[in-house]
Every structure is written in C-alpha cells, then in structure tokens.
Design an enzyme around this catalytic site. Structure first.
Site, PDB file in Angstrom:
ATOM      1  N   LYS A 147       4.395 -13.418 -12.348  1.00 32.92           N
ATOM      2  CA  LYS A 147       3.179 -12.925 -12.235  1.00 32.92           C
ATOM      3  C   LYS A 147       2.005 -13.972 -12.439  1.00 32.92           C
ATOM      4  O   LYS A 147       1.187 -13.998 -11.779  1.00 32.92           O
ATOM      5  CB  LYS A 147       2.900 -11.587 -12.843  1.00 32.92           C
ATOM      6  CG  LYS A 147       3.607 -10.361 -12.529  1.00 32.92           C
ATOM      7  CD  LYS A 147       3.573  -9.960 -11.131  1.00 32.92           C
ATOM      8  CE  LYS A 147       2.294  -8.947 -11.087  1.00 32.92           C
ATOM      9  NZ  LYS A 147       2.227  -8.518  -9.649  1.00 32.92           N
ATOM     10  N   GLY A 202       0.961  -1.151  -0.155  1.00 30.35           N
ATOM     11  CA  GLY A 202      -0.100  -0.075   0.049  1.00 30.35           C
ATOM     12  C   GLY A 202       0.825   1.155  -0.214  1.00 30.35           C
ATOM     13  O   GLY A 202       0.295   2.472  -0.008  1.00 30.35           O
TER      14      GLY A 202
END
Lengths: 371, 482
Positions: free
Chosen positions: A158, A18
């Site tokens: 990913k 974040g």
C-alpha cells in the site's frame, strides 16, 4: 479551507473497485450527492454490490492487464479516477504486489495517457504503523514504514503504491493526484471488523477483556471515508481549474496524503462493547474478566503453539492481544483544514447501521433456510 | 473541628493527610495582600469575602495586586445580586427593578439593602453594601466598565428568569434554556474575569476572540454544581436539570429519586455529565492562554475541583440521596497540583477522565458518547503535550521502494568508488606538486643531505630530552653537561 460549494457534477468518474465494500459506498455517495455525474465502475467482477442508478455503468476488467485497462479508459474517458481496489488483507504476497503495486502503476499510466484530471488513491493509515511503537495522535508528517521494517507485506505494498501515486502528481502538469489514508473502516458490508466482533459475542468472548483499556483507537464509518474521497476529488478538480496557478503549500491537496477517520478516537474495548451491546449483549461490566496484557500474551503464545500442532487458529492470538492493547489514533487536522473534512456520521450511528445490517443479513439467511 | 470520623478516614488515607499538611505547610501564596495599607472599608470587604465564599476567597486573596481588589469587588457585587435573586421572600415587583438596575446602584453612595429575609445567609453583605460601593469608586475606570457591564447583563438575565412563571414552576425546559441559565450565572462571570485579566495585561488578548472558551470555563463549573447539588436543590424546590434530558429517562422529575428507578436515574445523570464533559477541553485550552501564575491558579484550581467532582458523581447513585463531595485531602492534593503549570493540570484532567471512563457502563444509552468525550479530552492533551516523539525521517519522505532500493544500492556502490578515485587524485596531485617543487629547489642548489642530517639530529634531541623529562630530573641535568 472553507466548505466547498455544492457541486452537482464531478464529471465522468471512474471508480476502480467500485463493487467492493468501500467502492460501492463511494458510488452511492456520488449518486446521492453529485447526481449529474457519470459513473463508471471498473472491477474484477461486477456482479456484487451493484448500484441501480442509471448513471452508473459497470466494466469487468483486471487492473493488472494494461491493454484491458486502457480500453476501459478509452471508452469511459474519465475526468476523475478513484482507485479503491485492493486484495483481501489475507491474500498471498504475490497478489498484493501484483494488484497494489503493479496494478496501481498500470492505472496511473492509463490515466496519464488519457487526460484524466484527478486521481484519488485509497491508501491505508497503517502505512505509518511501526511494529515497535504506538500511534498517538499521529499526523501526515510521520514517515512511511515499509520493507524490512514493516511486518505486514500488504501494508508495504500500500505504501509503495501511495508513493507511486503521489510521485505521478503533475506529470504531466495537468494530472493531479492525492491519497486518502482511512483507519479502522467499518459499516454495512464490511467483512473484517464488525462480523468478527459479532462472532466473538456469539462465542461468549465478551466475558474477557485484555489490558487496561486506556488505549484510544480510531474506527471509521465507511460513509465518512467515502465523503473524504469525494472532497479530495472535488479539491483536485478545483486545483485543476485554476491551473497553472499552484495553491499555497499550506492549502495544497495535490501530491498530498490525508488521514481520514471519524475524528472520535475511543478506548478499544469501548468500541467492541458498544458493538456487542448493539448485537444484544447485556453482560454487566462487573462480570467481565480483566486479563493483564502479559497474562493474555502468555496465554496467546501457549494457545498458538498448541493450535499450531493441531493446524488451527485459536480464539486468542498474540496479534490480537497487541491490537487490543495498543494506542492507534491519528490527527485529522490536515483533512479538516485542506479538504474541509468533517465526519458526516457519528460513531454510534455508524455502529447502529453496521450491526443492524449484519443482523438483517442473518435474518434473511434464516428465512431462506426455513423455506 | 476534627471529628472522630475524619480521624478514622485519614488514618486509612495517609496520602490525603499528607496532601493537607503539604498544602498548609509548603504552599507559598504567589502574592500576599498587605493589610496594613488597606482602608477600613476594604478590610470589611475582605471580611465579607471570607464569609460569603470559602473556596474562592483563598484564591482571590492570592491574586496579582493589580487584580486583587477588582476581582474581590466583582465577586461581592455578583454575590449581592445573587442574594437578591435567591430570596423568595422579596416580592417580584420589588425584586425586578433592583436586579435590572444593580449596575447603577453600584455608584449610588451609601446604598444598602435591608429587606432580605432573615434566613438569607449573605444578607449582612447587603446590609453593609456601602463598603463595597465605597471601594468600587476607587478602582480603575476600565475595570468599573467591565464590572458594570457584566452586572447589568446578569441582572437582566436573572430578572427575565424571575419573571418567567413557567421556569419557576417547572424548572429548566430545554438544554438550550439550561445552557442559557448557566450563561447568565456563570458564563458571564467567565467573560468578566477574562476581560479583567486582559485589561491587567495578565492574559493573552486572543482569549477574547474565542468567546466559547471563557463561556466553557463558567459553564463547566456551573454545570458540575448543578449535577452535584441535585438533592439539595430538589429539597429547596428548585430544578435545574433540563426536562429535555430527564424526560428521556423518567416521566416525572421526582421519579429520579425513587430507589426502584436507580438505573434510570444513573443514565440520566450520565447524560448530564456528558453534556458537561464536552466542555472540558475548552477549559484546558483557555488555561493555556493565561500568562501570570496567580491568575492561572485562580482559574485552574476550581476547574480541577470540578472535574474531580464530576468523577465522584459519575455512576454514583448517592447524588440522589445526599450531597456528594470530594474529601478535604483530595481538595488539597488538587490545589497543590493546580497551582503550578498547565502540564500538571492536564495530568489531573487525564486522571479523572480515565477514572470516569473506567466506570462507564456499556449498557448506558450514552456509553459510546461518553467514551468519545473522554477520548476528545485525551486527544486534546496529547495535541498540546505530545507523549511521543515523532519518529525520525523527514516529513513524508518515503523510505524507498523495492526497485529504488536496488537502484540506491548501485548508486551507493558507485559513490564509494567515486570517493576512492577522488582521494587517489588528491594524493597524486600532492605528490606531483611536492616532488616538482623539491626538484626545482634541488636544481637551484638546495643541500638536502645537510638539511636531512640536521633534521635528524634535532629530532633526536627533541625525542631524547622528551623521553628524559619523563624520567627523573637528575639524568636530564647530566645531559645538559654534554
């Protein structure tokens, strides 16, 4: 799916990464849109991009350390996990594997053990990008490209992580997951796309253009991607609330991946020229040198070999030639239908904000130096 | 008819000349009207159709027989209405009731109108309007309802504009007004035509459920005309470009025509073109709903001409000085391409979209928006005619992860041995069964030695005669003597 009703709270939300570029935008959007939520940010270092809102708490933690992660989960007791953490594209292979694959599995385990309801993972649109073909209006039915067929190790990791996340869906049966695949992310605080383009302008590279410029490309303003994540979290919470009922296959969000873009594919060089114009470029189109793909490729090859001897990277590389002449755009119909997604900020406004931010930062730097 | 300049032009553009010849020589109308069966009044109607419209009469006359007369009459009715609205010599008190009641006049036997000014080019149509009324009586009542409904709404819309003093002095104000004006004069035509097509069973009824598509068909054509005719209209003291757009670029509308404002005028025209271009994908979507070839041609040809016209007007300062047009050769080329199938029309749209995109100026205030509009058209075409085959591999099924790869390899190895064991088991079973059967037979007294000998002999004969047959006939007859 129709637009979801206004939801004042997403409950306790844990945003992994974040303090990063996308992560910090997600945090601000939750603060703005779901002000009754409680937000916890987990990041390797939490000194950057901190949100001043009192509903946000910060936790320094390495996601490759299971014990540390479990202790944060025990403290926060999140309902929703949004996992945006990823190393820089240019990091070493071991790091990509450790953070993207191992780290994601650790987070999944911690989440599964602690009654998390919804887990949203930030994947990448390039997981379907095959080096030998273009992406023309690709949708989520395209197969993942990884391992020996995928030259970018980052992308392979990913894809592995996305598979792990989607396989964890409904194990246990009240744990729901989905993946968001953004394409060509840019905006305030981006370190890859806009800064490079502005630097190219400063170096006078706007005089050149490679290829026909008929190749459409997806670029996505960061807030639209944040918006996609929040819609996904909301949709998972909704599905969770109707458990054990399973939604129709055509409406399902859990266990699914979604492309998220601005839904406004533009010709590659048009985007660059719009960025340059915003940064102050006024070069008329008639003064631009148009290089054909082949010529540019040859020059790139030559420069790369010369610079290789010198141990540097040239201004024109073959990878850049390929990227600027290839078609790469996606269909976001699935996200429109199942998430009720529609971009909230247009491409031109996004460029205005993103370039404005860079110019502002530069101005601040200058003032600091002047003092 | 053929001027020296056009000879010169086609000398250097043989491709266009070729298109003209191809169109004239090879184009076969989908349907042809049969003049021998037509009444005198109907023939007169077609005469007026030719007079009032050059571009539309050709495509109308090729329409499916069910639609030929209704559409031709629909066109003439609207042309009549337009001729009254346009004529500034008719006082408003006189004009308004005619505009508002035109749908009823359609059923008034022998009604004509002779009070148009002498300069009104289509005045003769109204002088002999009784022929239109005569033919209107004969068409199917369902068609009549549609034509009357559209006429009524258009007439009322026109009357509202005629009454609106502000509009008459300052022209169109906001973009909303502009689109409303285009709705009255063109969007309604789109609706009327669509309802006629669906009534005749020649278009997909779903088109009526997506009204924005037929609206865009009309808007696209009308907006292109308004952009192209800017000079002609200002000379006639009419203004259709909305103030909301031009006031962003110049202070007074007339300033657009000043040579020193070239950049501003171009930026303003780009914004007009952008507004129009955003409708293009709807038009293609609409065309996909048409079932019959003549109806498709009727709709597709004007749309192709429109996007080609948009392209010649884009970043072209000449539109503020003179009437800019596509050449006859280009028009024939477009007619050839637009009278076949949707794929070719999409190719036309893509070609002109890219041509517009190539001329897009990065320093135009709407540069990126125009690029997005072009991208939207290309993406739409791609969604109906994908240029790329989806790579093989089932939906979203992962290729595999590193550990899975190892696991799968081990599994494959295992599977291979499984296969070997299986084959061995089968072979052993067969051997066991066969030998036990033979053994039982031997116990029962079977003479395998005789059977073997016989088999050998027969096989020998078989191969012997077989190989001989391949040689000449003579040696084989030798054999038969043995």
């Amino acid at each position: 799916m129709a637009a979801l009703p206004e939801v004042p709270s997403l409950g306790k939300v844990l945003v992994i990464g974040g303090c990063g570029f996308l992560g910090s935008h997600i945090v601000s959007l939750i603060v703005k849109r779901h002000p009754q939520s409680q937000i916890a940010v987990l990041d390797l270092r939490t000194n950057l991009n901190r949100n001043a809102s009192p509903i946000v708490s910060y936790h320094d933690c390495d996601i490759t350390n299971l014990d540390a992660v479990q202790s944060v989960f025990a403290t926060v007791k999140p309902d929703v996990v949004i996992h945006t953490a990823s190393p820089h594209f240019n990091a070493k292979s071991e790091i990509h594997n450790k953070v993207n694959v191992e780290g994601t599995k650790i987070l999944l385990k911690a989440a599964q053990d602690s009654k998390v309801k919804a887990f949203v993972y930030t994947s990448s649109a390039s997981v379907v990008l095959d080096p030998t073909r273009e992406l023309v209006n690709a949708d989520e039915t395209w197969p993942l490209v990884m391992g020996d067929r995928q030259p970018e190790y980052y992308t392979t990791t990913k894809a592995y992580a996305e598979i792990a996340v989607l396989e964890a869906n409904r194990t246990p049966s009240d744990f729901l997951t989905c993946a968001i695949r953004p394409a060509g992310i840019f905006g305030e605080g981006d370190v890859q796309l806009l800064p490079k383009m502005v630097t190219a302008f400063r170096k006078g590279q706007t005089k050149f253009q490679v290829g026909q410029n008929n190749n459409l490309f997806d670029f996505t303003y960061v807030e639209n991607i944040a918006h996609g994540h929040l819609l996904a979290a909301q949709a998972l919470l909704h599905t969770h609330s109707i458990l054990p009922t399973v939604p129709l296959d055509s409406e399902r969000v859990d266990g699914e991946a979604f492309f998220i873009t601005n839904g406004q594919p533009v010709y590659f060089w048009d985007f660059a020229r719009a960025v340059w114009h915003e940064a102050g470029d006024r070069l008329p189109l008639s003064s631009v040198w148009h290089l054909s793909d082949d010529v540019a490729w040859a020059i790139g090859t030559l420069l790369e070999s010369v610079f290789w001897v010198l141990g540097k990277t040239p201004n024109l590389t073959r990878a850049q030639v390929r990227y600027s002449t290839m078609t790469k755009y996606h269909s976001i119909e699935k996200a429109r239908r199942r998430l009720g997604f529609a971009p909230v900020v247009g491409l031109d406004e996004g460029i205005r904000r993103g370039v404005g931010y860079i110019l502002e930062q530069e101005e601040k730097e200058k003032q600091k130096k002047g003092q | 008819m053929v001027s020296a300049s056009s000879v010169g032009y086609y000398l250097f553009h043989p491709q266009e000349l070729r298109s003209i010849i191809q169109w004239k020589v090879w184009h076969n109308p989908v349907h042809e009207r049969d003049e021998t069966k037509e009444s005198e009044t109907l023939q007169r109607c077609f005469h007026f159709l030719d007079l009032t419209s050059r571009s539309f009469s050709a495509v109308i006359k090729e329409l499916h027989p069910d639609l030929l007369v209704p559409v031709a009459l629909f066109y003439l009715v609207l042309r009549g209405l337009d001729t009254i609205e346009d004529d500034m010599t008719i006082p408003l008190e006189k004009k308004e009731p005619i505009l508002r009641n035109f749908q009823d006049l359609l059923e008034k036997d022998g009604w004509t109108f002779t009070e148009n000014g002498p300069n009104e080019k289509d005045r003769q149509l109204l002088v002999e309007f009784n022929v239109v009324i005569e033919e209107f009586k004969k068409i199917k009542p369902e068609y009549k309802v549609i034509i009357k409904d559209i006429t009524k709404r258009m007439g009322n819309g026109m009357a509202d504009y005629a009454n609106n003093a502000e509009h008459n002095i300052n022209g169109v104000n906001t973009i909303k007004d502009y689109e409303l004006y285009c709705h009255y004069v063109a969007g309604l035509v789109g609706e009327g035509c669509t309802r006629l097509f669906v009534e005749a069973g020649l278009a997909n009824p779903v088109l009526l459920k997506r009204p924005e598509l037929m609206e865009s068909m009309g808007q696209f054509l009308q907006q292109v005309n308004i952009i192209r005719d800017i000079k002609e209209d200002i000379d006639d003291k009419r203004r259709f470009w909305p103030k909301e757009i031009w006031s962003k670029h110049v202070a007074k509308f007339e300033d657009l025509f000043e040579p020193e404002n070239k950049e501003k005028a171009l930026a303003c025209s780009s914004e007009m073109i952008l507004t129009c271009l955003n409708r293009a994908d709807d038009c293609l979507y609409y065309l996909a709903g048409l079932k019959e070839q003549s109806v498709f041609n009727f709709c597709a040809i004007p749309q192709s001409m429109a996007i080609a016209t948009l392209d010649v007007c884009f970043q072209n300062h000449d539109i503020f000085k003179k009437n800019v047009k596509i050449t006859k050769g280009q028009a024939c080329q477009l007619m050839l391409e637009s009278s076949q199938n949707l794929k070719l029309v999409c190719d036309v749209f893509q070609r002109f979209t890219r041509s517009i995109h190539k001329k897009n100026n990065p320093h135009d205030p709407n540069f990126l928006k125009i690029s997005i509009a072009c991208g939207k058209i290309e993406q739409f075409i791609e969604s109906i005619f994908p240029s790329q085959k989806k790579p093989e591999g089932a939906a979203g099924v992962p290729v595999m992860t590193a550990e899975e790869a190892a696991k799968k390899k081990a599994e494959e190895q295992e599977a291979k041995w499984d296969m070997i064991y299986m084959i061995m088991a089968v072979v052993i079973t067969l051997v066991v069964i066969t030998s036990s059967m033979l053994f039982v037979a031997w116990l029962a007294g079977a003479r395998f030695d005789l059977a073997f000998g016989q088999a050998k002999q027969q096989l020998g004969e078989l191969f012997g005669s077989g190989s001989d047959a391949k040689n000449t006939i003579a040696p084989s007859s030798d054999h038969s003597e043995l």
